[in-house]
Design an enzyme around this catalytic site. Structure first.
Site, PDB file in Angstrom:
ATOM      1  N   GLN A  96     -37.387  10.855  31.469  1.00 36.35           N
ATOM      2  CA  GLN A  96     -38.937  10.881  30.337  1.00 36.35           C
ATOM      3  C   GLN A  96     -40.154  12.256  31.301  1.00 36.35           C
ATOM      4  O   GLN A  96     -40.346  11.254  32.229  1.00 36.35           O
ATOM      5  CB  GLN A  96     -39.198  10.409  29.679  1.00 36.35           C
ATOM      6  N   LYS A 144     -36.542   8.461  19.859  1.00 39.85           N
ATOM      7  CA  LYS A 144     -34.964   8.582  20.729  1.00 39.85           C
ATOM      8  C   LYS A 144     -34.398   7.982  20.634  1.00 39.85           C
ATOM      9  O   LYS A 144     -33.140   7.733  19.733  1.00 39.85           O
ATOM     10  CB  LYS A 144     -35.638   8.770  22.211  1.00 39.85           C
ATOM     11  N   ASP A 191     -31.058  17.706  28.310  1.00 37.42           N
ATOM     12  CA  ASP A 191     -32.539  18.334  28.019  1.00 37.42           C
ATOM     13  C   ASP A 191     -32.575  19.385  28.433  1.00 37.42           C
ATOM     14  O   ASP A 191     -33.656  20.096  27.763  1.00 37.42           O
ATOM     15  CB  ASP A 191     -34.097  17.362  28.310  1.00 37.42           C
TER      16      ASP A 191
HETATM   17  N1  GUN Z   1     -42.315  15.351  27.873  1.00 44.28           N
HETATM   18  C1  GUN Z   1     -42.299  15.608  26.814  1.00 44.28           C
HETATM   19  N2  GUN Z   1     -41.096  16.884  25.968  1.00 44.28           N
HETATM   20  C2  GUN Z   1     -40.301  16.899  26.618  1.00 44.28           C
HETATM   21  C3  GUN Z   1     -39.062  16.256  26.982  1.00 44.28           C
HETATM   22  O1  GUN Z   1     -38.551  17.232  25.731  1.00 44.28           O
HETATM   23  N3  GUN Z   1     -37.980  15.901  27.427  1.00 44.28           N
HETATM   24  C4  GUN Z   1     -38.199  15.240  28.418  1.00 44.28           C
HETATM   25  N4  GUN Z   1     -37.834  14.290  28.944  1.00 44.28           N
HETATM   26  N5  GUN Z   1     -39.911  15.123  28.500  1.00 44.28           N
HETATM   27  C5  GUN Z   1     -40.729  15.307  27.797  1.00 44.28           C
END
Ligand code: GUN
Length: 273
Positions: free
Chosen positions: A88, A44, A111
């Site tokens: 996350q 990211k 998100d």
């Molecule tokens: N863990 C797995 N996929 C995601 C996601 O799309 N966003 C977040 N914040 N955590 C994740």
């Protein structure tokens, strides 16, 4: 496919800076040291750098308290440089995931997991759409298929992928079926699908006998098997039956991050209005 979109995002980031003096900013909170999460978070950050988005990663220890986590979210909610906040997932077991997500200001929830954004998706309003299903839909559109009236089957019912994916396909006027671990006669159902989305979390779960010839198959799975990343779809088998299929790695994963960059850009644009 991601490359072209990332170039467009980079142009828009640069435009926002020139016109409004705003540099979009993303903060990612990582609690603990789950190796898979560490990789996602690094990717990211790299994505942000690629398009000119400012990013910071806040790493908190495994034994962080709910109060400390929420204090960090509160601080980022106030930070004018930060337009997007991402916690996350999964969080360590002792932490309350829903409470943490609810603490993020809905306008900074890149998100799309905040109840307000989930509710807007549910009711057809304009909110922030979760990155993985948004990216999967973008890829489905790239096939050029007219989605109206098509049979779509989503395997998986998570809040992150399965449920929002089904809602997005419904908005596209698909006839949508959600399948999950208790579904009976799964292959019979998946064989009806013009669009099949696999978000199961089991390597190679979707086999050729489960796929309608010519179907669009979107593989959302990221499974680690013997040190290798594998999707939920038996790619080599299914590619002989499907009309269009996304690989793992190199498919939905990269597109998910691209959508996160887009959601962050859009949050910064809204902040500048
Ligand atoms: N863990 C797995 N996929 C995601 C996601 O799309 N966003 C977040 N914040 N955590 C994740």
């Amino acid at each position: 496919m991601s490359e072209c979109l990332r170039r467009e995002i980079a142009d828009q980031v640069s435009h926002l800076q020139t016109e409004k003096g705003i540099v979009p900013g993303l903060a990612v909170i990582l609690v603990g040291n789950d190796p898979a999460s560490e990789i996602y978070v690094r990717n990211k950050g790299n994505g942000c750098r690629e398009v000119g988005i400012y990013s910071e990663t806040i790493t908190l220890p495994e034994d962080t308290t709910q109060t400390a986590l929420e204090a960090e979210i509160d601080r980022l909610n106030q930070d004018q440089q930060i337009h997007g906040i991402l916690v996350q997932l999964p969080l360590p077991k002792h932490l309350d995931e829903a409470a943490a997500l609810a603490r993020i200001l809905p306008e900074k929830d890149v998100d799309g997991f905040h109840l307000l954004n989930a509710g807007k998706l549910m009711t057809g309003g304009i909110g922030v759409t979760p990155c993985t299903p948004k990216g999967a839909l973008y890829m489905i559109h790239q096939t050029g298929m007219d989605l109206s009236g098509k049979q779509a089957v989503v395997i998986g019912r998570s809040n992150i992928v399965g449920k929002p994916m089904a809602l997005l396909l419904l908005q596209e006027n698909c006839t949508v079926t959600i399948c999950h671990s208790r579904t009976k006669n799964l292959p019979e159902i998946t064989r009806q699908a013009d669009i099949l989305v696999a978000a199961v979390g089991k390597a190679g779960f979707v086999t050729p006998d489960m796929v309608k010839p010519g179907a669009i198959v979107i593989d959302v799975g990221i499974n680690r098997v013997d040190g290798k990343v594998r999707g939920d779809v038996d790619f080599d088998g299914v590619k002989e039956v499907a009309g269009w299929i996304t690989p793992v790695p190199g498919g939905v994963g990269k597109m998910t991050i691209t959508m996160l960059l887009q959601n962050t850009l859009e949050a910064a644009e809204r902040a500048g209005q």
